[in-house]
Design an enzyme around this catalytic site. Sequence first.
Site, short mmCIF file in Angstrom:
data_model
loop_
_atom_site.label_atom_id
_atom_site.label_comp_id
_atom_site.label_asym_id
_atom_site.label_seq_id
_atom_site.Cartn_x
_atom_site.Cartn_y
_atom_site.Cartn_z
N THR A 68 0.83 -1.20 0.00
CA THR A 68 0.00 0.00 0.00
C THR A 68 0.87 1.25 0.00
OG1 THR A 68 -1.66 -1.21 1.26
CG2 THR A 68 -1.87 1.19 1.19
N THR A 69 1.85 1.30 0.90
CA THR A 69 2.76 2.44 0.97
C THR A 69 3.50 2.64 -0.35
OG1 THR A 69 3.06 2.14 3.35
CG2 THR A 69 4.75 3.40 2.20
N TYR A 160 -1.68 -10.70 3.43
CA TYR A 160 -1.74 -9.29 3.82
C TYR A 160 -3.21 -8.93 4.07
CZ TYR A 160 -1.11 -4.18 3.14
OH TYR A 160 -1.10 -2.82 3.28
N LYS A 190 0.57 -10.33 7.52
CA LYS A 190 0.69 -8.90 7.78
C LYS A 190 -0.72 -8.45 8.13
CE LYS A 190 1.58 -4.31 6.04
NZ LYS A 190 1.63 -3.41 4.87
N GLU A 218 0.55 2.93 14.95
CA GLU A 218 0.14 3.64 16.16
C GLU A 218 -0.31 2.70 17.28
OE1 GLU A 218 -3.45 3.72 13.31
OE2 GLU A 218 -1.26 3.65 13.23
#
Length: 323
Positions: A68-69, A160, A190, A218
Site C-alpha cells: 500500500t505504501t 496481507y 501482515k 500507532e
Amino acid sequence: MLRRDPCCWSGAGEAPQMAMPRNKLHGLVAATFTPMTQDNEINLSVIGQYVDYLVKVQGIKNIFVNGTTGEGLSLTVEERKLLAEEWINQGKGKLDQVIIHVGSLSIKDSQQLAKHAAEYNASGIAVISPFFFKPQSIEALTEFLKEVAAAAPSTPFYYYHLPELTGVSLNIVELLDGIEKRIPTFQGLKFTSSDLLDFGQCVHKYKDKFAMLYGKDELLLSAMVLGASGAVGSTYNYIGNLCNKMLTVTERGDFITAREHQAVVQEFIGSVSRFGFGVAENKVTMMLVSGIPLGPPRLPLLECSEEKRAKILAKLKILGILT
C-alpha cells in the site's frame, strides 16, 4: 529499460522443500515507498541510497515492497517487476529479508508476479485479498491464496490482511486453521487492522507456527504485548530507530519507557491525521527526514500541499524527530 538477470539472495537463496522453517521474519519491516520522477515514472536510481539509509540510519533490515505504501496497485505489472528486481539487487548483502507484495485484482497477474519474485530469489511474497470481486468466505479466500502461492512453490508466503481498504473482513483466526495443509509455504500474516481481538486470537493459537506481523504503527505496543513477532509499516522508514527502541524496552519489560516511545508515534500520526495523512503526506515525511527524493504519488492520489508539508515539518521538529 533492461532487466537484470536473476541474482542470488544471501540468506534466502536456498529453495526449501517440504519442511519450510517457520517464523523467521521478526522485528520491524519497512513498507517502502516507490520513488517517482516528477513525470510520474518509477525512479530506480535512488533505491540504493534508500537501502543504505534504512540500514545505516534507521536500523531497518527487512522491507515490504510494492504494498500500500509503495502504491503497488497503481503500478503496472512491468513496473512492479522492475522495482522488485532493483530492491532485491540493492539489498543483497545489506538487508535480511525483502518481501515482495504480489497481490492484484487479477489472479493471473498475481501468479505472474509471484513467479517473477521467486525467480529473483525474493525472501518471500505477500498477497492482499482481491477487493472488487471479493471472496465471500474463508474457503474462497484460501483458494485464491493457494493458487497464487502455487506459482512460487518454494517461496515463503504471507497473507496481507487490510480490511479497511479491501472490505474483506473475514475472521483471520479461521483462515489460519489448517492453512499449512493447503498452502505448504504459508509463513504468516501482515495484519493491518485495529481488530486486536482477532489478532490476539491469531497470536495465541498460531504464534509458534507463523510470523505474526502487525500493520498499525500507532498500535504497535499493544500488538507486541499480545505477542506479535514483528510489524510492517510506513513510519518505520523514518522513525525506525525510535520504534526499535520501543521493541527493545518492551522485551526488557520496561513498559513505562515503551509507552513514552509509543506516545511519540501516536502524537505524530494523530496530529497529522487530522488534516489527512495518506501516502502522499507519508511520502513527504520520508523526504523531509531522509532527504531522499521520492517524487509525488501517482494519480488518483494528489500531491501533498505546501500547507500540509509545513505542518508536518513543524510537528517533526516539535517531537524531535527532525532537528
